[in-house]
Design a protein around this motif. Structure first.
Motif, mmCIF file in Angstrom:
data_model
loop_
_atom_site.group_PDB
_atom_site.id
_atom_site.type_symbol
_atom_site.label_atom_id
_atom_site.label_comp_id
_atom_site.label_asym_id
_atom_site.label_seq_id
_atom_site.Cartn_x
_atom_site.Cartn_y
_atom_site.Cartn_z
ATOM 1 N N GLY A 258 -19.708 -0.514 -34.873
ATOM 2 C CA GLY A 258 -19.072 0.266 -33.808
ATOM 3 C C GLY A 258 -19.657 -0.023 -32.435
ATOM 4 O O GLY A 258 -19.579 0.798 -31.532
ATOM 5 N N GLY A 259 -20.224 -1.219 -32.280
ATOM 6 C CA GLY A 259 -20.827 -1.581 -30.992
ATOM 7 C C GLY A 259 -20.172 -2.768 -30.343
ATOM 8 O O GLY A 259 -20.774 -3.431 -29.490
ATOM 9 N N TYR A 260 -18.915 -3.050 -30.747
ATOM 10 C CA TYR A 260 -18.193 -4.228 -30.248
ATOM 11 C C TYR A 260 -17.292 -3.780 -29.090
ATOM 12 O O TYR A 260 -16.267 -3.128 -29.313
ATOM 13 N N PRO A 261 -17.661 -4.099 -27.858
ATOM 14 C CA PRO A 261 -16.910 -3.557 -26.712
ATOM 15 C C PRO A 261 -15.478 -4.098 -26.681
ATOM 16 O O PRO A 261 -15.272 -5.304 -26.612
ATOM 17 N N THR A 262 -14.538 -3.207 -26.749
ATOM 18 C CA THR A 262 -13.136 -3.589 -26.900
ATOM 19 C C THR A 262 -12.288 -3.022 -25.758
ATOM 20 O O THR A 262 -12.521 -1.909 -25.305
ATOM 21 N N HIS A 263 -11.304 -3.844 -25.292
ATOM 22 C CA HIS A 263 -10.417 -3.416 -24.194
ATOM 23 C C HIS A 263 -11.234 -2.917 -23.010
ATOM 24 O O HIS A 263 -11.073 -1.776 -22.560
ATOM 25 N N ASN A 264 -12.111 -3.766 -22.526
ATOM 26 C CA ASN A 264 -12.977 -3.428 -21.387
ATOM 27 C C ASN A 264 -13.798 -2.154 -21.644
ATOM 28 O O ASN A 264 -13.791 -1.220 -20.861
ATOM 29 N N PHE A 265 -14.538 -2.175 -22.741
ATOM 30 C CA PHE A 265 -15.546 -1.156 -23.051
ATOM 31 C C PHE A 265 -14.952 0.250 -23.259
ATOM 32 O O PHE A 265 -15.571 1.239 -22.943
ATOM 33 N N LYS A 266 -13.737 0.271 -23.850
ATOM 34 C CA LYS A 266 -13.124 1.584 -24.113
ATOM 35 C C LYS A 266 -13.409 2.094 -25.518
ATOM 36 O O LYS A 266 -13.491 3.292 -25.739
ATOM 37 N N THR A 267 -13.517 1.158 -26.484
ATOM 38 C CA THR A 267 -13.886 1.565 -27.835
ATOM 39 C C THR A 267 -14.910 0.571 -28.388
ATOM 40 O O THR A 267 -15.097 -0.502 -27.803
ATOM 41 N N GLY A 268 -15.516 0.940 -29.503
ATOM 42 C CA GLY A 268 -16.550 0.087 -30.087
ATOM 43 C C GLY A 268 -16.088 -0.701 -31.286
ATOM 44 O O GLY A 268 -16.903 -1.273 -32.010
ATOM 45 N N GLN A 269 -14.775 -0.683 -31.525
ATOM 46 C CA GLN A 269 -14.235 -1.449 -32.645
ATOM 47 C C GLN A 269 -12.919 -2.093 -32.262
ATOM 48 O O GLN A 269 -12.097 -1.480 -31.579
ATOM 49 N N PHE A 270 -12.712 -3.326 -32.744
ATOM 50 C CA PHE A 270 -11.515 -4.096 -32.433
ATOM 51 C C PHE A 270 -10.765 -4.368 -33.728
ATOM 52 O O PHE A 270 -11.324 -4.965 -34.657
ATOM 53 N N ASP A 271 -9.509 -3.939 -33.796
ATOM 54 C CA ASP A 271 -8.793 -4.106 -35.065
ATOM 55 C C ASP A 271 -8.435 -5.566 -35.360
ATOM 56 O O ASP A 271 -8.060 -5.898 -36.471
ATOM 57 N N GLY A 272 -8.583 -6.433 -34.362
ATOM 58 C CA GLY A 272 -8.350 -7.869 -34.615
ATOM 59 C C GLY A 272 -9.643 -8.626 -34.899
ATOM 60 O O GLY A 272 -9.649 -9.864 -34.932
ATOM 61 N N GLY A 273 -10.728 -7.888 -35.093
ATOM 62 C CA GLY A 273 -12.043 -8.515 -35.238
ATOM 63 C C GLY A 273 -12.140 -9.525 -36.378
ATOM 64 O O GLY A 273 -12.709 -10.609 -36.221
ATOM 65 N N THR A 274 -11.565 -9.172 -37.541
ATOM 66 C CA THR A 274 -11.665 -10.055 -38.704
ATOM 67 C C THR A 274 -11.060 -11.429 -38.413
ATOM 68 O O THR A 274 -11.592 -12.455 -38.827
ATOM 69 N N LYS A 275 -9.948 -11.425 -37.670
ATOM 70 C CA LYS A 275 -9.253 -12.689 -37.402
ATOM 71 C C LYS A 275 -10.075 -13.661 -36.560
ATOM 72 O O LYS A 275 -9.868 -14.869 -36.608
ATOM 73 N N ILE A 276 -10.980 -13.122 -35.750
ATOM 74 C CA ILE A 276 -11.759 -14.003 -34.863
ATOM 75 C C ILE A 276 -13.241 -14.039 -35.257
ATOM 76 O O ILE A 276 -14.084 -14.511 -34.490
ATOM 77 N N SER A 277 -13.544 -13.551 -36.451
ATOM 78 C CA SER A 277 -14.945 -13.482 -36.896
ATOM 79 C C SER A 277 -15.509 -14.875 -37.166
ATOM 80 O O SER A 277 -14.765 -15.860 -37.289
ATOM 81 N N GLY A 278 -16.815 -14.947 -37.281
ATOM 82 C CA GLY A 278 -17.477 -16.215 -37.582
ATOM 83 C C GLY A 278 -17.043 -16.801 -38.904
ATOM 84 O O GLY A 278 -16.923 -18.018 -39.061
ATOM 85 N N GLU A 279 -16.782 -15.907 -39.868
ATOM 86 C CA GLU A 279 -16.334 -16.372 -41.184
ATOM 87 C C GLU A 279 -14.974 -17.072 -41.057
ATOM 88 O O GLU A 279 -14.764 -18.150 -41.617
ATOM 89 N N SER A 280 -14.047 -16.445 -40.290
ATOM 90 C CA SER A 280 -12.707 -17.041 -40.108
ATOM 91 C C SER A 280 -12.802 -18.329 -39.284
ATOM 92 O O SER A 280 -12.106 -19.311 -39.561
ATOM 93 N N LEU A 281 -13.661 -18.315 -38.275
ATOM 94 C CA LEU A 281 -13.818 -19.476 -37.394
ATOM 95 C C LEU A 281 -14.337 -20.686 -38.174
ATOM 96 O O LEU A 281 -13.789 -21.794 -38.073
#
Lengths: 580, 74
Positions: A258-281
């Motif tokens: 919950g520490g991933y700054p999303t939409h210019n620091f509005k929330t701490g989670q991004f629902d597209g995170g899995t798609k751009i994760s290191g594992e996916s990359l």
């Protein structure tokens, strides 16, 4: 490294070079060298783009030796972005080559009178400074292609793209990797604009005929290097996670915490995170015939980078770092790896800091210039506006703070005018202390409390509470200022924090090379000295306690999912530099 | 009880990314680690509901457990 090259670009009759003995700098390096010279020679109140500022380039204490992973190069100056002192370091080949050439530093001062663009060619016999206006307004990739025809592929290049020539405050200095790609950047703080203000487009470093620097105590040095490499290889972070997934392995970690700054620091989670994760990359890189494992310089034993190919299997860019994937990704609501990789390519090509550029684009999105998640819009802003130096491009290229002002944005995530990296200080409170108090402006690498707060490397301090964060950040900032002086990659911090024998091996590497006994206390003393010098410079430049603060919204706006604010008080922040 | 388990990085190899699994009441994080044959020496971050937890934490119905090997970056 027994000499210093000084180049006065403003000398009458054209640039003038002189060589000095290295003196006290013969046994120093990296950040210690650049910050000492800048603090001593640059008036703190000068204009960063004026003749009085100096660009200092220094390899690390162990660069150019057989020591593993010792290829960091430091660039120092007064920053056009922060207005304070700046040390920005990068990998690539430049540090090793410059050190083997025998230079403890290059100091570039003054400013040419006309508008000629210069290049500097350094080999073991001579230094040639020449006008080459045919390089004007070339970006980094075409520039390197052109220079390779003149100087070949056995050299290292340090260059600026068009952003540096246009004096943008986010401009970087590119260093080429072993395959001569301009992908390793001294990114932060606008050092590329200072090189541009000196009207230098390229520095070509050729170490043909030079050998590795010899250690004073060869036996001790060799033994220490063996233990050091073993320690790095056996540590799960440096030996397994980083080579396999790169720095972007952190996307899932920070998103989960919950520490991933999303939409210019509005929330701490991004629902597209899995798609751009290191594992996916990593999976995509391998599938397209690129590579998930690549070293930025010869002698690297971690190999945290990679090669990102496009859909057709052609090289697009190096593996985008976690910070880049975040700044152009979650921060902007973008969850498409090809978009992020394209932006990484354009950042490298134009020559801008990927953190500053991505954060600026996200701030512009918050200001209504385009929608969050607009992939094509983000590419157009970087490629067609910043890359072409349009009015809008110059605003974005001026960084997140300038962009925030231009678009009337209240939420502008900067400290000392430098954009925050990819960890929200409300959920990772230790890194918030580093952002607030670092001499460099918001900089995660200056004291990477994420390790202890989130990754549980080198101890365990609760990320959600203010307790213990000052001491943690202080100790890390001191240690980092020292490591940034050695030329060793900061990722050795993971094994040396966890494994006492690997820390001792690092001390013995330094001790064996210079023929001295190095202790942990020496590391602390060096780090404190560097930080104090930098702080003194910043005071002279007008900085005070009020500048060692996070933007107020971190104290007033709770961040989901934890719904907490940054809890470290101003009084505590003022205790960071308690040894002074 | 049903518990969602998420695995990351090297822990995914030969296992899964995310799975809803059935465990008896009183199951701890350590029990799940053992059940999945995750190598203890490589164990890194353990999180339930975005907070770090220890191996002896008892799971409740409907919770999500995230298990990472030791990783770092920056």
């Amino acid at each position: 490294m027994d000499k210093i090259l000084r180049i006065d670009m403003g000398a009458e009759g054209g640039p003038k070079q002189s060589t000095e003995t290295a003196g006290e700098f013969a046994a120093l390096g990296g950040r210690a060298t650049t910050s000492t010279i800048v603090a001593k020679e640059v008036p703190a109140d000068c204009h960063p783009l004026g003749a009085e500022n100096k660009l200092v380039i220094a390899p690390g204490m162990l660069s150019g030796t057989a020591a593993a992973i010792s290829g960091r190069i430091s660039v120092g100056c007064k920053s056009p972005l922060t207005g304070g002192i700046k040390e920005s370091n990068a990998g690539g080949q430049a540090a090793q080559v410059l050190a083997r050439l025998g230079y403890a530093a290059i100091i570039i001062e003054g400013q040419p009178a006309g508008d000629d663009l210069y290049k500097i060619h350094i080999n073991k016999d001579r230094v040639e400074i020449s006008v080459d206006n045919s390089n004007k307004l070339l970006d980094n990739y075409p520039l390197i292609d052109k220079l390779k025809k003149e100087y070949g592929d056995k050299v290292a290049y340090m260059t600026i793209g068009t952003a540096g020539e246009r004096l943008m405050a986010s401009a970087s200095i590119a260093c080429t990797d072993p395959e001569l790609r301009p992908t390793r950047h001294c990114g932060r703080g606008g050092v590329g604009a200072v090189m541009g203000s000196k009207q230098i487009k390229a520095i070509i470093l050729d170490d043909a005929g030079c050998k590795n620097r010899p250690p004073q105590d060869a036996e001790k040095f060799k033994a220490a290097n063996r233990v050091f490499v073993e320690g790095i290889r056996k540590h799960p972070v440096a030996g397994e996670g980083l080579p396999a997934y790169g720095t972007n392995v952190l996307t899932n970690v920070l998103n989960e915490a919950g520490g991933y700054p999303t939409h210019n620091f509005k929330t701490g989670q991004f629902d597209g995170g899995t798609k751009i994760s290191g594992e996916s990359l990593a999976e995509l890189e391998i599938k397209r015939g690129g590579s998930a494992t690549h070293g930025c310089h010869r002698g690297c034993v971690i190999q945290c980078s990679g090669i990102y190919n496009d859909k057709d299997g052609n090289y697009l860019t190096k593996q985008p770092e976690y910070e880049t994937v975040w700044s152009h990704g979650g921060h902007c609501g973008i969850s498409d790896l090809d978009t992020i990789a394209t932006l990484d390519y354009w950042d490298d090509n134009i020559g801008v800091d990927t953190i500053e550029m991505g954060v600026a684009v996200g701030v512009a999105m918050d200001g209504g210039l385009l929608e969050f998640g607009d992939c094509e819009g983000a590419i157009k802003l970087v490629r067609d506006e910043v890359g072409k130096g349009t009015g809008l491009g110059r605003i974005l290229g001026g960084g997140a703070e300038m962009t925030g002002k231009a678009f009337g944005v209240e939420r502008v995530p900067v400290v000392k005018s430098q954009a925050l990296p990819a960890y929200d200080p409300r959920t990772v409170q230790g890194i918030g202390v580093t952002y607030a108090t670092s001499t460099q402006g918001a900089d995660h690498t200056a004291g990477y409390a994420v390790a202890t707060n989130i990754l549980k490397v080198g101890g365990d301090v609760d990320p959600l509470k203010p307790e213990g964060q000052i001491e943690l950040s202080r100790n890390l900032q001191i240690a980092t200022a020292s490591i940034d002086s050695t030329g060793l990659c900061l990722f050795i911090a993971f094994p040396i924090l966890d494994q006492p024998e690997t820390f001792q091996a690092m001390l013995d590497l330094l001790g064996g090379f210079y023929g001295i006994e190095m202790t942990g206390d020496d590391v602390v003393a060096l780090g404190q000295k560097v930080l104090s010098l930098e702080r003194e410079f910043n005071k002279g430049a007008g900085f005070g306690p009020a500048d060692d603060r996070l933007p107020r919204f971190f104290k007033t706006d709770p961040l989901p999912p934890h719904n907490i604010t940054f809890g470290v008080s101003d009084e505590e922040l003022d205790q960071l530099y308690n040894w002074e | 009880m049903k518990v969602t388990v998420k695995l990351f990085a090297t822990f995914r190899a030969g296992r899964f990314n995310i799975e809803v699994r059935d465990y008896p009441a009183g199951t701890t994080v350590a029990d799940v680690v053992k059940d999945l044959e995750l190598p203890g020496e490589k164990l890194g971050i353990l999180m339930i509901n975005h907070r770090h937890v220890d191996l002896d934490r008892v799971l409740s119905e409907g919770e999500t457990l995230a298990i990472f090997p030791l990783v770092g970056g920056g």
